[in-house]
Design a protein around this motif. Structure first.
Motif, PDB file in Angstrom:
ATOM      1  N   GLU A   8      15.323   4.059  14.323  1.00  0.00           N
ATOM      2  CA  GLU A   8      14.116   4.076  15.167  1.00  0.00           C
ATOM      3  C   GLU A   8      12.984   4.825  14.487  1.00  0.00           C
ATOM      4  OE1 GLU A   8      15.558   5.797  18.795  1.00  0.00           O
ATOM      5  OE2 GLU A   8      16.387   3.893  19.507  1.00  0.00           O
ATOM      6  N   ARG A   9      13.293   5.978  13.894  1.00  0.00           N
ATOM      7  CA  ARG A   9      12.258   6.761  13.202  1.00  0.00           C
ATOM      8  C   ARG A   9      11.707   6.007  11.996  1.00  0.00           C
ATOM      9  NH1 ARG A   9      14.964  12.754  13.503  1.00  0.00           N
ATOM     10  NH2 ARG A   9      14.675  13.004  15.730  1.00  0.00           N
ATOM     11  N   TYR A  10      12.585   5.372  11.254  1.00  0.00           N
ATOM     12  CA  TYR A  10      12.135   4.603  10.086  1.00  0.00           C
ATOM     13  C   TYR A  10      11.268   3.431  10.526  1.00  0.00           C
ATOM     14  CZ  TYR A  10      12.328   2.297   5.546  1.00  0.00           C
ATOM     15  OH  TYR A  10      11.989   1.700   4.353  1.00  0.00           O
ATOM     16  N   ASP A  11      11.642   2.777  11.611  1.00  0.00           N
ATOM     17  CA  ASP A  11      10.849   1.672  12.148  1.00  0.00           C
ATOM     18  C   ASP A  11       9.461   2.162  12.559  1.00  0.00           C
ATOM     19  OD1 ASP A  11      10.439  -1.045  13.159  1.00  0.00           O
ATOM     20  OD2 ASP A  11      10.607  -0.155  15.150  1.00  0.00           O
ATOM     21  N   GLN A  12       9.395   3.294  13.240  1.00  0.00           N
ATOM     22  CA  GLN A  12       8.103   3.858  13.645  1.00  0.00           C
ATOM     23  C   GLN A  12       7.241   4.187  12.424  1.00  0.00           C
ATOM     24  OE1 GLN A  12       9.151   7.217  16.053  1.00  0.00           O
ATOM     25  NE2 GLN A  12       9.508   5.975  17.885  1.00  0.00           N
ATOM     26  N   GLU A  13       7.871   4.751  11.401  1.00  0.00           N
ATOM     27  CA  GLU A  13       7.144   5.088  10.170  1.00  0.00           C
ATOM     28  C   GLU A  13       6.562   3.839   9.520  1.00  0.00           C
ATOM     29  OE1 GLU A  13       8.266   6.583   5.699  1.00  0.00           O
ATOM     30  OE2 GLU A  13       9.400   7.450   7.359  1.00  0.00           O
ATOM     31  N   LEU A  14       7.359   2.784   9.433  1.00  0.00           N
ATOM     32  CA  LEU A  14       6.882   1.547   8.823  1.00  0.00           C
ATOM     33  C   LEU A  14       5.777   0.902   9.654  1.00  0.00           C
ATOM     34  CD1 LEU A  14      10.171  -0.111   7.534  1.00  0.00           C
ATOM     35  CD2 LEU A  14       8.394   1.034   6.198  1.00  0.00           C
ATOM     36  N   ARG A  15       5.924   0.934  10.979  1.00  0.00           N
ATOM     37  CA  ARG A  15       4.890   0.373  11.847  1.00  0.00           C
ATOM     38  C   ARG A  15       3.581   1.141  11.686  1.00  0.00           C
ATOM     39  NH1 ARG A  15       6.829  -3.147  15.917  1.00  0.00           N
ATOM     40  NH2 ARG A  15       9.090  -3.208  15.966  1.00  0.00           N
ATOM     41  N   GLY A  16       3.674   2.448  11.559  1.00  0.00           N
ATOM     42  CA  GLY A  16       2.484   3.265  11.359  1.00  0.00           C
ATOM     43  C   GLY A  16       1.799   2.950  10.046  1.00  0.00           C
ATOM     44  N   LYS A  17       2.586   2.730   9.003  1.00  0.00           N
ATOM     45  CA  LYS A  17       2.009   2.409   7.705  1.00  0.00           C
ATOM     46  C   LYS A  17       1.405   1.015   7.692  1.00  0.00           C
ATOM     47  CE  LYS A  17       4.560   5.523   4.765  1.00  0.00           C
ATOM     48  NZ  LYS A  17       5.438   5.714   3.632  1.00  0.00           N
ATOM     49  N   SER A  18       2.028   0.071   8.404  1.00  0.00           N
ATOM     50  CA  SER A  18       1.495  -1.290   8.391  1.00  0.00           C
ATOM     51  C   SER A  18       0.190  -1.372   9.173  1.00  0.00           C
ATOM     52  CB  SER A  18       2.514  -2.283   8.945  1.00  0.00           C
ATOM     53  OG  SER A  18       2.734  -2.068  10.312  1.00  0.00           O
ATOM     54  N   ALA A  19      -0.062  -0.387  10.054  1.00  0.00           N
ATOM     55  CA  ALA A  19      -1.301  -0.374  10.829  1.00  0.00           C
ATOM     56  C   ALA A  19      -2.465   0.177  10.007  1.00  0.00           C
ATOM     57  CB  ALA A  19      -1.119   0.452  12.095  1.00  0.00           C
ATOM     58  N   LEU A  20      -2.168   0.725   8.838  1.00  0.00           N
ATOM     59  CA  LEU A  20      -3.215   1.282   7.990  1.00  0.00           C
ATOM     60  C   LEU A  20      -4.050   0.175   7.367  1.00  0.00           C
ATOM     61  CD1 LEU A  20      -1.249   4.001   5.987  1.00  0.00           C
ATOM     62  CD2 LEU A  20      -2.727   4.361   7.953  1.00  0.00           C
ATOM     63  N   THR A  21      -5.335   0.431   7.252  1.00  0.00           N
ATOM     64  CA  THR A  21      -6.187  -0.481   6.498  1.00  0.00           C
ATOM     65  C   THR A  21      -5.947  -0.204   5.019  1.00  0.00           C
ATOM     66  OG1 THR A  21      -8.044   1.055   6.348  1.00  0.00           O
ATOM     67  CG2 THR A  21      -7.943  -0.370   8.316  1.00  0.00           C
ATOM     68  N   PRO A  22      -6.353  -1.101   4.137  1.00  0.00           N
ATOM     69  CA  PRO A  22      -6.191  -0.825   2.707  1.00  0.00           C
ATOM     70  C   PRO A  22      -6.863   0.483   2.286  1.00  0.00           C
ATOM     71  CG  PRO A  22      -6.675  -3.138   3.030  1.00  0.00           C
ATOM     72  CD  PRO A  22      -6.829  -2.465   4.375  1.00  0.00           C
ATOM     73  N   THR A  23      -7.992   0.805   2.887  1.00  0.00           N
ATOM     74  CA  THR A  23      -8.680   2.055   2.559  1.00  0.00           C
ATOM     75  C   THR A  23      -7.860   3.249   3.022  1.00  0.00           C
ATOM     76  OG1 THR A  23     -10.818   0.949   2.759  1.00  0.00           O
ATOM     77  CG2 THR A  23     -10.828   3.348   2.841  1.00  0.00           C
ATOM     78  N   ASP A  24      -7.276   3.158   4.220  1.00  0.00           N
ATOM     79  CA  ASP A  24      -6.417   4.240   4.711  1.00  0.00           C
ATOM     80  C   ASP A  24      -5.232   4.445   3.775  1.00  0.00           C
ATOM     81  OD1 ASP A  24      -7.981   4.633   6.994  1.00  0.00           O
ATOM     82  OD2 ASP A  24      -6.776   3.261   8.204  1.00  0.00           O
ATOM     83  N   ALA A  25      -4.639   3.350   3.339  1.00  0.00           N
ATOM     84  CA  ALA A  25      -3.494   3.434   2.433  1.00  0.00           C
ATOM     85  C   ALA A  25      -3.898   4.090   1.114  1.00  0.00           C
ATOM     86  CB  ALA A  25      -2.918   2.052   2.184  1.00  0.00           C
ATOM     87  N   LEU A  26      -5.089   3.768   0.623  1.00  0.00           N
ATOM     88  CA  LEU A  26      -5.581   4.371  -0.619  1.00  0.00           C
ATOM     89  C   LEU A  26      -5.774   5.870  -0.438  1.00  0.00           C
ATOM     90  CD1 LEU A  26      -6.622   4.139  -3.512  1.00  0.00           C
ATOM     91  CD2 LEU A  26      -8.864   3.585  -2.573  1.00  0.00           C
ATOM     92  N   TRP A  27      -6.384   6.277   0.669  1.00  0.00           N
ATOM     93  CA  TRP A  27      -6.590   7.706   0.935  1.00  0.00           C
ATOM     94  C   TRP A  27      -5.248   8.428   1.028  1.00  0.00           C
ATOM     95  CZ3 TRP A  27     -10.674  10.543   0.201  1.00  0.00           C
ATOM     96  CH2 TRP A  27     -11.938   9.980   0.240  1.00  0.00           C
ATOM     97  N   GLU A  28      -4.274   7.788   1.640  1.00  0.00           N
ATOM     98  CA  GLU A  28      -2.946   8.388   1.766  1.00  0.00           C
ATOM     99  C   GLU A  28      -2.301   8.571   0.386  1.00  0.00           C
ATOM    100  OE1 GLU A  28       0.940   6.632   3.617  1.00  0.00           O
ATOM    101  OE2 GLU A  28      -0.382   7.303   5.240  1.00  0.00           O
ATOM    102  N   LEU A  29      -2.426   7.566  -0.462  1.00  0.00           N
ATOM    103  CA  LEU A  29      -1.892   7.677  -1.826  1.00  0.00           C
ATOM    104  C   LEU A  29      -2.592   8.775  -2.617  1.00  0.00           C
ATOM    105  CD1 LEU A  29      -1.424   3.950  -2.890  1.00  0.00           C
ATOM    106  CD2 LEU A  29       0.355   5.684  -2.677  1.00  0.00           C
ATOM    107  N   MET A  30      -3.907   8.868  -2.468  1.00  0.00           N
ATOM    108  CA  MET A  30      -4.652   9.906  -3.195  1.00  0.00           C
ATOM    109  C   MET A  30      -4.238  11.294  -2.716  1.00  0.00           C
ATOM    110  SD  MET A  30      -8.472   8.308  -3.810  1.00  0.00           S
ATOM    111  CE  MET A  30      -8.901   8.235  -2.091  1.00  0.00           C
ATOM    112  N   ALA A  31      -4.059  11.462  -1.414  1.00  0.00           N
ATOM    113  CA  ALA A  31      -3.638  12.753  -0.873  1.00  0.00           C
ATOM    114  C   ALA A  31      -2.243  13.107  -1.373  1.00  0.00           C
ATOM    115  CB  ALA A  31      -3.669  12.722   0.650  1.00  0.00           C
ATOM    116  N   GLU A  32      -1.365  12.117  -1.438  1.00  0.00           N
ATOM    117  CA  GLU A  32      -0.009  12.345  -1.926  1.00  0.00           C
ATOM    118  C   GLU A  32      -0.042  12.794  -3.391  1.00  0.00           C
ATOM    119  OE1 GLU A  32       3.778   9.523  -2.918  1.00  0.00           O
ATOM    120  OE2 GLU A  32       2.734   9.175  -1.025  1.00  0.00           O
ATOM    121  N   GLY A  33      -0.853  12.141  -4.209  1.00  0.00           N
ATOM    122  CA  GLY A  33      -0.970  12.521  -5.611  1.00  0.00           C
ATOM    123  C   GLY A  33      -1.600  13.887  -5.783  1.00  0.00           C
TER     124      GLY A  33
END
Length: 85
Positions: free
Chosen positions: A37-62
Motif C-alpha cells: 500500500e505504501r509503495y502504491d501511494q508513493e508511485l501514485r504521488g510520483k506519477s502525479a508530478l509534472t515533468p518540471t516537478d520531477a526535474l526539481w525532485e531530481l535536482m534536490a536529490e542530487g
C-alpha cells in the motif's frame, strides 16, 4: 473456499518479513499489505508530478550529496580577463 496465496521466492524478503513480524507483532501478510500500500501511494504521488516537478525532485536529490558551501561558480577556470586558463 481457500484463501488467495502469494509466493515470493526471496531469502532476503523472507528474512525481512520474519524480522519485522517479530519486532512489530504484526502477521507477515499484514506487513506485506502495508508495504505494498505504501509503495502504491508513493508511485501514485510520483506519477502525479509534472515533468518540471520531477526535474526539481531530481535536482534536490542530487543536491543532498553535494558538500555544504559548494557553488556552481567556475571562476578558478578563468583569468582576470575572463579567458580560460
Amino acid at each position: 473456499m481457500s484463501e488467495p496465496q502469494l509466493s515470493i521466492r526471496s531469502g532476503k524478503a523472507k528474512d525481512l518479513a520474519h524480522a519485522l513480524a517479530r519486532r512489530t507483532g504484526q502477521p507477515i501478510n499484514r506487513l506485506v499489505e502495508l508495504a505494498l500500500e505504501r509503495y502504491d501511494q508513493e508511485l501514485r504521488g510520483k506519477s502525479a508530478l509534472t515533468p518540471t516537478d520531477a526535474l526539481w525532485e531530481l535536482m534536490a536529490e542530487g543536491r543532498r550529496s553535494v558538500p555544504a558551501g559548494t557553488s556552481s561558480g567556475h571562476d578558478d577556470l578563468y583569468d582576470e580577463n575572463g579567458l580560460p586558463i
